[in-house]
Design a protein around this motif. Structure first.
Motif, PDB file in Angstrom:
ATOM      1  N   SER A 214      43.836   1.332  89.537  1.00  0.00           N
ATOM      2  CA  SER A 214      42.906  -0.148  89.883  1.00  0.00           C
ATOM      3  C   SER A 214      42.111   1.115  88.017  1.00  0.00           C
ATOM      4  N   ASN A 215      41.803  -0.299  87.182  1.00  0.00           N
ATOM      5  CA  ASN A 215      41.987  -0.136  85.954  1.00  0.00           C
ATOM      6  C   ASN A 215      40.605  -0.050  85.583  1.00  0.00           C
ATOM      7  N   GLU A 216      39.874  -0.438  86.689  1.00  0.00           N
ATOM      8  CA  GLU A 216      38.386  -1.161  86.472  1.00  0.00           C
ATOM      9  C   GLU A 216      37.485  -0.559  86.183  1.00  0.00           C
ATOM     10  N   GLN A 217      37.728   1.220  86.584  1.00  0.00           N
ATOM     11  CA  GLN A 217      36.412   1.742  85.871  1.00  0.00           C
ATOM     12  C   GLN A 217      36.439   2.913  84.790  1.00  0.00           C
ATOM     13  N   PHE A 218      37.115   2.554  84.073  1.00  0.00           N
ATOM     14  CA  PHE A 218      36.530   2.911  81.942  1.00  0.00           C
ATOM     15  C   PHE A 218      37.382   1.576  81.143  1.00  0.00           C
ATOM     16  N   ALA A 219      37.101   0.643  80.577  1.00  0.00           N
ATOM     17  CA  ALA A 219      36.523  -0.341  79.694  1.00  0.00           C
ATOM     18  C   ALA A 219      37.482   0.879  78.883  1.00  0.00           C
ATOM     19  N   PHE A 220      39.649   1.561  79.362  1.00  0.00           N
ATOM     20  CA  PHE A 220      39.726   2.241  77.986  1.00  0.00           C
ATOM     21  C   PHE A 220      40.462   1.315  77.258  1.00  0.00           C
ATOM     22  N   THR A 221      40.709   1.480  75.952  1.00  0.00           N
ATOM     23  CA  THR A 221      40.748   0.736  74.906  1.00  0.00           C
ATOM     24  C   THR A 221      42.392   0.643  74.292  1.00  0.00           C
ATOM     25  N   ASN A 222      42.512  -0.538  74.133  1.00  0.00           N
ATOM     26  CA  ASN A 222      43.241  -1.035  74.109  1.00  0.00           C
ATOM     27  C   ASN A 222      44.206  -0.492  72.543  1.00  0.00           C
ATOM     28  N   ARG A 223      45.525  -0.114  72.398  1.00  0.00           N
ATOM     29  CA  ARG A 223      45.549   0.773  71.510  1.00  0.00           C
ATOM     30  C   ARG A 223      45.977   0.662  69.681  1.00  0.00           C
ATOM     31  N   ALA A 224      45.543  -0.829  69.897  1.00  0.00           N
ATOM     32  CA  ALA A 224      45.817  -1.482  68.783  1.00  0.00           C
ATOM     33  C   ALA A 224      44.456  -1.540  67.763  1.00  0.00           C
ATOM     34  N   ALA A 225      43.451  -0.545  68.191  1.00  0.00           N
ATOM     35  CA  ALA A 225      42.144  -0.266  68.117  1.00  0.00           C
ATOM     36  C   ALA A 225      42.108   0.923  67.683  1.00  0.00           C
ATOM     37  N   ASP A 226      43.379   0.964  67.012  1.00  0.00           N
ATOM     38  CA  ASP A 226      43.298   2.885  66.209  1.00  0.00           C
ATOM     39  C   ASP A 226      43.677   2.187  64.492  1.00  0.00           C
ATOM     40  N   ILE A 227      43.909   1.651  65.093  1.00  0.00           N
ATOM     41  CA  ILE A 227      43.871   0.519  63.277  1.00  0.00           C
ATOM     42  C   ILE A 227      42.541   1.324  62.429  1.00  0.00           C
ATOM     43  N   ASN A 228      42.492   1.371  61.531  1.00  0.00           N
ATOM     44  CA  ASN A 228      40.883   0.787  60.385  1.00  0.00           C
ATOM     45  C   ASN A 228      41.192  -0.803  60.191  1.00  0.00           C
ATOM     46  N   PRO A 229      40.198  -1.450  60.519  1.00  0.00           N
ATOM     47  CA  PRO A 229      40.561  -2.718  60.452  1.00  0.00           C
ATOM     48  C   PRO A 229      40.125  -2.509  58.427  1.00  0.00           C
ATOM     49  N   ASP A 230      39.264  -1.508  57.963  1.00  0.00           N
ATOM     50  CA  ASP A 230      39.028  -2.093  56.516  1.00  0.00           C
ATOM     51  C   ASP A 230      40.570  -2.106  55.493  1.00  0.00           C
ATOM     52  N   ASP A 231      41.941  -1.106  56.200  1.00  0.00           N
ATOM     53  CA  ASP A 231      43.039  -1.364  55.815  1.00  0.00           C
ATOM     54  C   ASP A 231      43.475  -2.449  55.750  1.00  0.00           C
ATOM     55  N   ILE A 232      43.152  -3.357  56.368  1.00  0.00           N
ATOM     56  CA  ILE A 232      44.430  -4.675  56.404  1.00  0.00           C
ATOM     57  C   ILE A 232      44.347  -5.521  55.851  1.00  0.00           C
ATOM     58  N   GLU A 233      45.151  -6.130  54.801  1.00  0.00           N
ATOM     59  CA  GLU A 233      45.581  -7.081  53.795  1.00  0.00           C
ATOM     60  C   GLU A 233      45.264  -8.653  54.929  1.00  0.00           C
ATOM     61  N   ARG A 472      35.658  11.344  79.391  1.00  0.00           N
ATOM     62  CA  ARG A 472      35.839  11.763  77.217  1.00  0.00           C
ATOM     63  C   ARG A 472      36.752  11.069  77.967  1.00  0.00           C
ATOM     64  N   ASP A 473      37.299  11.181  76.414  1.00  0.00           N
ATOM     65  CA  ASP A 473      39.123  10.735  76.192  1.00  0.00           C
ATOM     66  C   ASP A 473      38.978  11.001  74.486  1.00  0.00           C
ATOM     67  N   ASN A 474      40.106  11.933  74.484  1.00  0.00           N
ATOM     68  CA  ASN A 474      40.770  12.149  73.082  1.00  0.00           C
ATOM     69  C   ASN A 474      41.640  11.685  72.260  1.00  0.00           C
ATOM     70  N   VAL A 475      42.190  10.518  71.493  1.00  0.00           N
ATOM     71  CA  VAL A 475      43.684  10.501  71.277  1.00  0.00           C
ATOM     72  C   VAL A 475      43.793  11.145  70.499  1.00  0.00           C
ATOM     73  N   ASN A 476      45.104  11.596  70.076  1.00  0.00           N
ATOM     74  CA  ASN A 476      45.769  11.979  68.555  1.00  0.00           C
ATOM     75  C   ASN A 476      47.020  10.246  68.361  1.00  0.00           C
ATOM     76  N   ARG A 477      46.917  10.234  67.662  1.00  0.00           N
ATOM     77  CA  ARG A 477      47.901   9.240  67.208  1.00  0.00           C
ATOM     78  C   ARG A 477      48.652   9.006  65.675  1.00  0.00           C
ATOM     79  N   VAL A 478      49.616   9.243  64.975  1.00  0.00           N
ATOM     80  CA  VAL A 478      50.276   9.154  64.314  1.00  0.00           C
ATOM     81  C   VAL A 478      51.571   7.907  64.420  1.00  0.00           C
ATOM     82  N   PHE A 479      51.012   7.057  63.512  1.00  0.00           N
ATOM     83  CA  PHE A 479      52.598   6.038  63.515  1.00  0.00           C
ATOM     84  C   PHE A 479      52.658   5.941  61.379  1.00  0.00           C
TER      85      PHE A 479
END
Lengths: 1058, 511
Positions: A214-233, A472-479
Motif C-alpha cells: 500500500s502506498n497511500e500512507q505517505f506521499a513519497f517523493t518521485n525521485r526526479a524531485a531531487d533535481i534543483n529546478p534552478d539548474d534547468i535550462e 522521517r526519510d533521508n535521501v542521499n543521491r549522486v548522479f
C-alpha cells in the motif's frame, strides 16, 4: 580505451580522407565562433554555395573544405544561429563569427540522446519548456512545474504534503496492469535517472493501509524531485513512440529530457537567487454548520458519539462551530537559495551550482529539506577530443504526515465540528490516568493533549497523530557522467558516455502505542534502507554526408547497456517495553527482511536521417533490446520506426500570395516500441518467508507469480501533425493526432485467491490510445516596449480496451475500497459498458425492475443491488488544457496560467465518513422528507417519504449510514472532478541596467512575485481534487481524498547576477 | 562522387565499431570482465531472486508451521468476522452493526484470503510435495489441515471452490463445488489422513518436524483426524440425526482426542493471539476498549444466572479490572443501551491462551450429542443413555480444568447437570455453547438446529434486526468482495438474489 577509440578514429580518418581527396580542387580552412561570446562552435555546416560539397566544423570550431574550382561562396549554417554567406575570393582561410538568431532558437529542440535538431526536421511532436517557465512555476518539484503547460501531458500531485510526489503521464495510461508505472523515462544531460516513487514497505498499519505494498500512507517523493529546478535550462517532452524509439523499452511511455545550464566561454557569471514562499491549505470541503453534536435532533443529549446529527446549533449555545478542515492546517513556509557560478575559456567550460530549500508543511509537525550541489565541466584535449563530466549530489528528506486509511486524514472526518481540532497540547497523559469518558475535552486540566477522544484505538486525534506518528526519510543521491567525444574527421563523431545514478533512502517511522494503528501491538517502529544504483554505458557513432547540394544524410549507430541494482533492508520492531522511548532496541518482537534485485538491458540501435532541400526530412530508426527480466526465449526483440517531415512553406516562400504564411509543415510518423514491462524476478514462482512463528520460521508460496511464457509488449503508433505560423510568426498553430496500440500488454492480473495466487503476470490484452493535441500561440501586441503573448494548449485522449486475452474475465485495478471499483472489462462482456475504456469506474446501483426504475421498499428506501457492479463513470478527463498570457513592458513581465480539466470522475475515499458522521455540507438536508424516485414493490410510483422517526437514529434505516439501502450506491459517492484554476501567476521586474551603471559589479537584479493555485472552481465537494489517493507511483486514477490537501501559495523572490 | 556502396561501407564500419567498443569498454568499466557478444547471455542471466527460495528449494518442514499459523488465523477470522457475533457470544459496541445480521462482501475478504490464499494453498503444496517425497505423515497432516480450513469455508459460504482450485494459471476462475460435494471431499481427506498417518515412514523420509501443534506426535494427529470425522458426521445431523450420531460414535471409538494434552491448539509468537485485540502495555496499567465488540448479553446473562466460574475468566472491565457485576451487550442495541461492561481484555482467558482449534472437551461434547441422537433423541425429547451424560460431564470438566477452574468449583457446577433420564439436547448444546466460547463450531451447531429455542433456550433475534431478513435468522456469510471482482462468473452463479440469500438454509442444514 582511448587507444581503441584513437585506433578506430585513425582507421576512419584514412578512409575518409582517401574518399574525399579525389574530388578536391582547392582547400579552404577556418574557424567558426560565436559572435557574442567568442566560443568555438562545433558541428557548423559549411557548404559551397551552388554545389553539394559540404563539411562540418569539429570540436574546436575548425573546418576544412575542398572547394571545387567553380565554388565562390561558403554558406555557414548552424542550428539556432543566423545563416551566413562569405565570398571566398582568394582566401585559403575563412574565419566567421555567427550570430544567435533569437527566433531560430525557438525552433531548436533536444531530441533523443541529446541531439539538437531543428523542429522543422521532426516528424513527430516535441514540446519544450523553458527555464523561464520553470522559474515562474515556482514549485520545488520539477514534475509539477510542467503542470498545465504541456499538451497531452497530465500531471497529478499526491496532494500538498511537503516533499510529496507528482505523477506525470504522457498521452494517458498505456498499460492495463494495476501496478504498472506509466511514467516516462527521465534523462538529465544524457543521464537516465530514476523517477521512481518507492513506497517501500510501510506495513504494519491498520485498515487499507495494512495491505502489502500500500502506498497511500505517505506521499513519497518521485525521485526526479531531487533535481534543483534552478539548474534547468530546458525541458523537452518527447511524446510518441517515434520520438522515443531510440531510447528503447524504458521510453515506451515517453521521455522527459532535461538539459541543464552550462558554462559559456569567456563569460564568468555569478547568480544568486533567493525566495520565500508561503503555503496555505487550498480548497476545503463544505461543512454543515446548522446541526450540532449528537445522535438525534429530538433529544437534548449532545454527547452522543462522534456524530453531528444532533440538535440545531441555534438551540444549543454550548455547541460552537469550528471549521476543522481549515483550522487544522497551519501556514507552511519555503525558503529557497541558489548560487551558480559559470564560465570558461575557449577550451574549458564549467558550471557550479549549490542550492538549499527549507520547507515546513501545512500539516503540523511536517517539514522537508533539500540541498543540491552540481558540478559540470568540459574540456577539449585537442582539436578532436573533448571530455565532459558532471556530478550532481543531493540530500533531501523530511518529516512526512501519515495519509490514507486510519491516518490523520481519516481521523479528521470523525472530528465533530463542535470541538476545536487544535484544542490540544503535545503530550498524552499516562494511559492509566485517562478517564473513561469518551467525550472528554481533548485538553487535560494541565493543558496536555490526549489521544482518546471518541473511541480509543480507532479514532485518533489528528493533531496527536501528526505530531507523534510521522515518518522521517533521508535521501542521499549522486548522479553524474563522463562523456568522451571524438571527431577524427569532420564527417564522423564517436561519443561514449558512462553514467551513474545512485541513491540511498533511509526511512524511519515510529507509531507510538497511543495511535490507533499501533494499539494492538503496543507501538511499532520501522527502519528501512533503500538503495538503487543504475549504470549506463552509451556509445554513438555518427556519420554525416552531403550527397548533393539538396540531399544530406546522417547515420547514427549506437549501443546502450543498462545495469540496475535495487536493494533494501527492513527492520521492524513492535511492542515497546520502555514507555516513551522509541527505538528499535526497545521492541519485544522483531521482523527483518531484505530485498535485492539486478536488472540488465542491452540495446543496439541505428538512426538514419535524410534531408532533401531543407524541406523534406526522413528519419528511420531500428533498435534491438535484450532484457534480463523476460523469459530467456523471449528476451530479444527488435522494433523499427519511420518519420517524415515536410516543410511545405519552403515551396511557397517566394510566392507573394502566401506572404501571410511564415511557416508550414506536415509531419507523420509510424513507430513500434517493444517493452519488457516488468521488473526482475517477476516470472515463475517463489516462496517467501512468513517470519518468525513461535519458535521457528515458516515459508509460504508467494502470492504473486508470473508466466514463464511472457512476451514483450508491443506499442505501435502513428502520429500526424500540422504546424503553421502566420503573419510574421505572430500567430502559430500546431495540431497533432495520434493513435497507438499496445498489444500483448503485460498485466499483473488480480486472480481469484482460490487459484493459489493473488496476482499472476501474463500477456493480457490490447488497448488503443488516441488523442488530439493542439497548441496555439499568438502575439496580439508587439511593440518595442510592450508585448502580449498568448499560448494555449489543449488535448483530448481516450484509451479504448480492444481485447482482453482468453482465460481472463476482467482486470481489476483497485478493489480495496468497496464503494467504487476501478477495472477493465472485456469488450462485449458487460451490457452496462459496451465500449470499455481505460479508467472506467464501477459501482453498485439500486435494485431496479426490468424498466430500469428503482424499486422502493415500503419504508421509502431503495435497496443497493450487491449482485453486480455496473459501469458508473470514467476517471480520465475528457479534455484538458491551459492558457498562458504573458505581458511584458520594459523590464516588467506578468504571466498567468489558467488550467482546465473537463470531466474525469472521482471517488473521494474520505467522503463516506464525512457524510456518515453528519459533517458534509450536503447532509444539511437530513430532516427533510425525501421521496425517492422509483416504484414501490407493487410497481406503482413511489410516494412514501423517508421520515425522521423522532427517536434515536435507527442506523439500519437512515439515509447517511445505511450500507444496504443507500450509501454503497454509486450515486452518493461518484463525483465530477472537472476544474478551472488559476494555476500560476507570476510578476517579475528586471531592474533597469542603467541603475547599476556601466561596468558595475552587479549585472542585473530581478524581482519576482508568484502565486500558485490562487483560484479554483470545481463541482467537487472535498478538498482540491488534484491529489492522488495512492501516491505518485500508482496506476489508479479516480481515487482521491485522505491525503494532505493541495495548497495555495505566494512567493517573493530576488535574483542577482554578477 | 561517392557511391552508395561507399556510404554503406561507412555504415558497416560504424556498426562493427559500435559493438566492439561498447562491449569492451562497458565490460571493462562495469566489472573488470570483458563482456563480449558471446558472453551477452550470461550477462543477462540474472533473473533469479536470491532472497526467496524456489519450488526446488522449499521443504516440508518449512511449509508446515506456516500452514498451522494460517489455520489458527482462519479460525479467529471466521469467528470475529461473523460467527461469534451471530452465535451471540459477542455483540457490536455500536448499534446497527454486523450483529444485526448485516454483512457485506468486504467483511469477508480477510477470512477468504486467510483460508484460501494462505492456509489451503500451502497445504495443497505441502501434500503434493509429500507425494513427491513419498512422505505419508506430512501428507496426512496436510490433508487434516486442508479439511479443517475447507470446513470453515463451507460453513460460512456453502458452495466454495475446491476441485478446480489451486491450479494457478491453468484455471484463473475456478468454479464452485456444491456443499454436498465439499462434504464428500472433507470425508475423503480425513479418511485418507487416518490411513496415511498409520503408514510407517519409509526409510529416508523426513519425520514430522516444524510441527507447532503436536511437536511431531503422529498418533495425536490420527486422533485429531478421527475427532474431525466425528465433527463432520454430526454436521450432517439435519440429514438424519440418528445415523449422524452413530457415524460420529464410530469415529470417536476409533481413537479420538483423549486428554486435554491432546488438544489441537496453536500458541502465537509472544502469546499475542488474534483474540487479543487490545493494547498490551508492559509498564502501565493496561486499558483497552475495543471499538467494535463487547461480550454479548445472551452468554453473560446465562453465566450470571448459573454462577458460571468461567465468567470472570472470559470477561473483564474496560480497564482490565475485575468486575463485581457483569452486564453483556444486547445484540443490535449497542453497548451503551444497557451499560454493558464485559470486555475481552488482554488478560482474559481466550486472549491470553493458545487458539483452541479442536479440543478433548469438544470431542466429549460430540460424544454426548452423538449418543443422545443415536438413541433417537430430538430437540424436544427428554432422556438419554447414561454414557451421554458421562460424556457431557467429562466435556465440561475438561474445559473447566483447562481454564484453571478449581476442582471444587467444577464439582459444584457439575451438580446442575440433570440425570440421564432427564437430559435434554439443550443441556448438551448449552454447555457446549458456554465451553466453546468464540468457536466457529458453535455457529454451525446453532444453524444445524436452525436456532431452535428448545435447544438454545431464550435465544432472541438481535434488536434493529436487518429488515431484509424479515425476521429470519442469518444462515451464511457473503462471498468476499474480492471474488465478485476477480471471479465474477462463479460468484454470480452461486449468488442467490438478496434479500433471501442471507436467510436461506444451506444444503447441510436443510432437512
Amino acid at each position: 580505451m582511448n587507444n581503441i577509440l584513437r585506433l578506430c578514429g585513425v582507421a576512419l580518418c584514412v578512409l575518409g580522407v582517401s574518399l574525399q581527396s579525389a574530388y578536391a580542387q582547392r582547400t579552404v580552412t577556418g574557424k567558426v565562433t560565436d559572435k557574442e561570446t567568442g566560443g568555438r562552435l562545433a558541428g557548423v555546416r559549411v557548404q559551397v554555395k551552388g554545389t553539394r560539397v559540404g563539411s562540418v566544423s569539429d570540436a574546436q570550431g575548425s573546418y576544412k573544405i575542398d572547394v571545387p574550382s567553380d565554388g565562390q561562396v561558403l554558406v555557414f549554417t548552424y542550428v539556432g544561429y543566423a545563416k551566413k554567406e562569405v565570398t571566398i575570393g582568394d582566401q585559403t582561410a575563412v574565419n566567421v563569427a555567427l550570430e544567435i538568431d533569437a527566433r531560430a532558437l525557438d525552433d531548436v529542440v533536444v531530441t533523443a540522446f541529446g541531439v539538437k535538431q531543428e523542429k522543422k526536421a521532426l516528424g513527430y511532436a516535441v514540446q519544450e519548456i523553458s527555464a523561464g517557465e520553470i522559474k515562474n512555476a515556482n514549485t520545488p518539484n520539477v514534475v509539477s512545474a510542467l503542470q498545465g503547460r504541456v499538451a497531452g501531458v497530465t500531471i497529478t500531485n499526491s496532494g500538498g504534503a511537503v516533499g510529496g510526489g507528482s505523477q506525470i503521464l504522457i498521452r494517458g495510461i498505456s498499460s492495463l496492469s494495476p501496478d504498472a508505472d506509466n511514467q516516462p523515462l527521465f534523462i538529465v544531460d544524457g543521464i537516465p535517472i530514476s523517477n521512481a516513487t518507492q513506497s517501500g514497505n510501510v506495513q504494519p498499519s491498520a485498515g487499507s493501509n495494512a495491505i502489502a505494498g500500500s502506498n497511500e500512507q505517505f506521499a513519497f517523493t518521485n525521485r526526479a524531485a531531487d533535481i534543483n529546478p534552478d539548474d534547468i535550462e530546458s525541458i523537452n517532452v518527447l511524446k510518441g513512440p517515434a520520438a522515443t524509439a531510440l531510447y528503447g523499452l524504458r521510453a515506451a511511455n515517453g521521455v522527459v529530457i532535461i538539459t541543464t545550464k552550462r558554462g559559456i566561454a569567456g563569460k564568468t557569471l555569478i547568480t544568486f537567487s533567493s525566495s520565500v514562499t508561503v503555503d496555505e491549505v487550498g480548497k476545503t470541503p463544505t461543512v454543515q454548520t446548522r446541526w450540532g453534536q449528537g445522535g438525534s435532533a429530538d433529544t437534548a443529549d449532545r454527547r452522543t458519539n462522534f456524530w453531528s446529527f444532533g440538535l440545531p446549533r441555534s438551540l444549543n449555545p454550548n455547541d460552537p462551530f469550528f471549521d476543522n478542515y481549515r483550522n487544522f492546517f497551519r501556514t507552511g513556509t519555503r525558503f529557497d537559495q541558489n548560487l551558480t557560478v559559470s564560465g570558461g575559456n575557449t577550451s574549458t567550460k564549467y558550471f557550479v551550482s549549490a542550492s538549499r530549500m527549507d520547507q515546513t508543511g501545512i500539516v503540523p509537525g511536517t517539514d522537508f529539506q533539500r540541498s543540491t550541489v552540481s558540478l559540470r565541466g568540459s574540456t577539449d584535449f585537442d582539436e578532436k577530443f573533448n571530455v565532459s563530466t558532471s556530478i550532481n549530489y543531493s540530500n533531501s528528506g523530511g518529516t512526512r504526515p501519515n495519509n490514507g486509511d486510519r491516518s490523520i486524514f481519516s481521523a479528521l472526518n470523525f472530528w465533530i465540528p463542535s470541538y476545536d481540532v487544535n484544542d490540544a497540547a503535545i503530550a498524552a497523559p499516562p494511559l492509566n490516568q485517562r478517564t473513561t469518558d469518551p467525550y472528554q475535552p481533548i485538553r487535560t486540566a494541565d493543558g496536555r493533549i490526549t489521544n482518546i477522544v471518541y473511541n480509543d484505538g480507532v479514532i485518533d486525534s489528528p493533531l496527536f497523530f501528526a505530531l507523534r506518528s510521522a515518518l522521517r526519510d533521508n535521501v542521499n543521491r549522486v548522479f553524474g557522467d563522463v562523456k568522451f567525444e571524438y571527431k577524427p574527421t569532420n564527417w564522423f563523431t564517436a561519443t561514449y558516455q558512462l553514467t551513474l545514478d545512485y541513491y540511498n533512502d533511509t526511512r524511519r517511522r515510529v507509531a507510538p502505542p497511543e495511535v490507533g494503528p499501533a494499539q494492538t501491538v503496543n507501538g511499532f517502529i520501522v527502519e528501512q534502507s533503500l538503495n538503487r544504483r543504475e549504470l549506463n554505458s552509451q556509445l554513438f557513432l555518427t556519420a554525416r554526408e552531403s550527397f548533393s547540394e539538396d540531399l544530406e544524410g546522417a547515420i547514427t549507430l549506437g549501443n546502450a547497456i543498462t545495469d540496475i541494482e535495487n536493494s533494501s533492508i527492513l527492520a521492524r520492531g513492535q511492542t515497546f517495553a520502555l514507555s516513551g522511548f522509541y527505538d528499535i532496541s526497545n521492541t519485544a518482537v522483531a521482523f527483518n527482511s531484505r530485498d535485492f534485485s539486478v536488472q540488465r538491458l542491452i540495446g543496439v540501435f541505428a538512426d538514419a536521417r535524410l534531408t532533401y532541400k531543407n524541406m523534406l526530412f526522413l528519419t528511420l530508426t531500428g533498435r534491438n533490446d535484450w532484457s534480463s527480466t523476460l523469459p530467456v526465449q523471449n528476451r530479444s526483440f527488435f522494433y523499427p520506426s519511420a518519420s517524415l517531415s515536410f516543410a511545405f512553406s519552403e515551396l511557397l516562400k517566394n510566392d507573394d500570395n502566401f506572404s501571410w504564411l511564415s511557416f508550414g509543415k506536415l509531419r507523420g510518423s509510424w513507430a513500434e516500441v517493444g517493452k519488457d514491462g516488468i521488473g526482475p524476478y517477476r516470472i515463475g514462482e517463489y516462496y517467501g518467508s512468513v517470519g518468525a512463528i513461535n519458535t521457528t520460521t515458516g515459508f509460504r508460496l508467494s502470492p504473486n507469480a508470473g508466466s514463464n511464457q511472457l512476451r514483450p509488449e508491443r506499442t505501435t503508433g502513428i502520429e500526424l501533425g500540422l504546424e503553421a505560423k502566420f503573419l510574421d510568426n505572430r500567430l502559430g498553430l500546431d495540431v497533432t493526432y495520434y493513435s497507438q496500440e499496445v498489444r500483448d500488454q503485460i498485466v499483473n492480473l488480480p486472480v481469484s485467491l482460490a487459484t493459489g495466487y493473488s496476482t499472476f503476470l501474463i500477456n493480457g490484452g490490447t488497448i488503443r490510445n488516441t488523442g488530439v493535441e493542439v497548441l496555439l500561440t499568438a502575439t496580439p501586441i508587439l511593440t518595442n516596449e510592450f508585448s502580449w503573448d498568448i499560448a494555449i494548449n489543449w488535448s483530448q485522449q481516450r484509451g479504448s480496451i480492444l481485447s482482453i486475452n482468453e482465460g481472463i474475465n476482467e482486470i481489476l485495478y483497485l478493489d480495496a475500497i468497496g464503494y467504487i471499483i476501478s477495472k477493465a472489462v472485456r469488450p462485449g462482456s458487460d451490457p452496462t459498458n459496451p465500449n470499455p475504456a481505460v479508467g472506467d469506474l464501477y459501482g453498485y446501483d439500486f435494485v431496479r425492475n426490468a424498466q430500469g426504475q428503482a424499486i422502493i421498499q415500503p419504508d421509502g428506501y431503495p435497496t443497493v443491488d450487491f449482485s453486480r457492479q455496473v459501469k458508473v463513470g470514467n476517471a480520465l478527463p475528457n479534455w484538458q488544457g491551459g492558457i498562458t498570457n504573458t505581458f511584458s513592458w520594459n523590464g516588467l513581465s506578468l504571466a498567468f496560467l489558467l488550467e482546465f480539466r473537463q470531466g474525469g470522475d472521482v471517488f473521494d475515499i474520505a467522503e463516506p465518513n464525512r457524510y456518515r458522521n453528519g459533517i458534509s455540507g450536503w447532509t444539511d438536508v437530513r430532516y427533510r422528507n425525501i421521496v425517492f424516485n422509483g416504484v414501490n414493490t407493487q410497481g406503482q410510483p413511489n410516494t412514501t417519504p423517508i421520515l425522521w422517526q423522532g427517536a434515536a437514529i435507527n442506523t439500519t434505516n437512515f439515509l447517511f449510514r445505511n450500507f444496504n439501502r443507500t450509501i454503497n450506491a454509486y450515486q452518493l459517492n461518484l463525483q465530477d472532478a472537472s476544474w478551472i484554476r488559476l494555476r500560476n501567476v507570476s510578476l517579475s521586474y528586471n531592474l533597469p541596467k542603467a541603475w547599476f551603471g556601466e561596468g558595475s559589479f552587479i549585472q542585473g537584479i530581478r524581482l519576482t512575485l508568484t502565486g500558485n493555485n490562487l483560484w479554483l472552481t470545481t463541482p467537487f465537494r472535498g478538498f482540491d481534487p488534484d491529489g492522488l489517493a495512492n501516491g505518485s507511483g500508482a496506476n489508479t486514477p479516480g481515487f482521491v481524498g485522505r491525503n494532505t490537501p493541495a495548497t495555495r501559495n505566494y512567493a517573493f523572490g530576488v535574483s542577482l547576477t554578477f | 562522387m561517392k557511391t552508395f556502396k561507399q556510404h554503406l561501407v561507412r555504415g558497416i564500419v560504424g556498426i562493427v565499431i559500435a559493438r566492439v567498443t561498447a562491449f569492451c569498454t562497458v565490460g571493462g568499466l562495469l566489472g573488470g570482465a570483458v563482456v563480449g557478444l558471446s558472453s551477452c547471455n550470461s550477462y543477462l542471466d540474472v533473473n533469479t531472486d536470491p532472497t526467496r527460495p524456489s519450488s526446488d528449494q522449499i521443504s516440508l518442514s518449512a511449509l508446515l508451521p506456516s500452514i498451522q499459523v494460517f489455520t489458527a488465523d482462519a479460525h479467529a477470522r471466521v469467528s470475529l468476522s461473523g460467527a461469534a457475533l451471530w452465535s451471540q457470544h459477542l455483540a457490536n459496541q455500536q448499534s446497527g452493526d454486523d450483529d444485526t445480521h448485516n454483512t457485506s462482501g468486504t467483511d469477508w475478504n480477510a477470512a477468504w484470503s486467510t483460508i484460501y490464499l494462505s492456509a489451503l494453498t500451502n497445504a495443497d503444496r505441502m501434500v503434493k510435495l509429500g507425494v513427491t517425497q513419498n512422505n505419508p505423515h506430512y501428507q496426512g497432516v496436510g490433508k487434516i489441515l486442508q479439511a479443517i480450513n475447507l470446513m470453515y469455508a463451507t460453513d460460512i459460504w456453502e458452495n466454495v471452490p475446491y476441485s478446480q482450485a489451486f491450479r494457478g494459471s491453468e484455471v484463473f476462475t475456478p468454479q464452485y463445488d456444491n456443499q454436498q460435494q465439499i462434504y464428500g471431499t472433507l470425508s475423503t481427506l480425513l479418511r485418507e489422513a487416518v490411513q496415511l498417518l498409520q503408514t510407517p515412514l519409509p526409510p529416508g523420509a523426513e519425520p514430522l518436524s516444524g510441527d507447532l501443534v503436536y511437536n511431531g506426535n503422529v498418533d495425536n494427529w490420527r486422533r485429531l483426524a478421527n475427532t474431525l470425522l466425528a465433527r463432520h458426521a454430526l454436521h450432517l445431523s439435519a440429514k438424519g440425526a440418528q445415523q449422524a450420531g452413530q457415524a460420529a460414535l464410530q469415529f470417536l471409538q476409533a481413537g479420538s482426542i483423549a486428554t486435554n494434552a491432546g488438544d489441537a491448539q496453536f500458541a502465537y509468537t509472544g502469546g499475542v493471539t488474534p483474540f487479543s485485540i487490545f493494547r498490551q502495555n508492559a509498564n502501565e496499567l493496561t486499558i483497552g476498549r475495543i471499538f467494535t465488540v463487547v461480550i454479548a448479553n445472551y452468554i453473560v446473562s446465562q453465566m450470571n444466572t448459573i454462577n458460571d466460574p468461567r465468567l470472570p475468566l472470559i470477561a473483564r472491565g474496560e480497564r482490565d479490572n475485575v468486575l463485581t457485576t457483569y452486564t453483556g451487550a444486547i445484540n443490535g442495541a449497542g453497548a451503551a443501551a444497557n451499560g454493558a461492561n464485559t470486555y475481552m481484555t488482554p488478560s482474559t482467558w481466550y486472549a491470553a491462551n493458545p487458539v483452541q482449534l479442536v479440543t478433548f472437551s469438544e470431542a466429549k461434547f460430540l460424544e454426548a450429542e452423538a449418543r443422545f441422537l443415536a438413541a433417537g433423541g430430538t430437540a424436544s425429547s427428554t432422556g438419554a443413555p447414561a454414557e451421554a451424560r458421562t460424556a457431557l460431564v467429562d466435556a465440561v470438566r475438561a474445559n473447566m480444568t483447562k481454564m484453571g477452574v478449581a476442582a471444587t468449583a467444577i464439582d459444584t457446577y457439575l451438580q446442575r447437570i440433570p440425570p440421564a433420564a432427564m437430559l435434554k439436547l439443550s443441556d448438551i448444546m448449552m454447555e457446549k455453547y458456554r465451553a466453546l466460547f468464540l468457536h466457529p463450531e458453535v455457529w454451525v451447531d446453532m444453524r444445524r438446529y436452525n436456532y431452535d429455542v428448545n435447544v438454545y433456550i431464550g435465544l432472541q433475534l438481535p434488536q434493529n434486526h436487518n429488515p431484509d431478513l424479515r425476521g429470519r435468522w442469518i444462515q451464511r456469510g457473503i462471498y468476499p468482495q474480492s471474488e465478485q471482482a476477480r471471479n465474477q462468473t462463479a460468484f454470480t452463479a452461486n449468488w442467490q438474489s438478496r434479500p433471501d440469500f442471507l436467510a436461506e438454509q444451506m444444503w447441510r442444514d436443510r432437512r
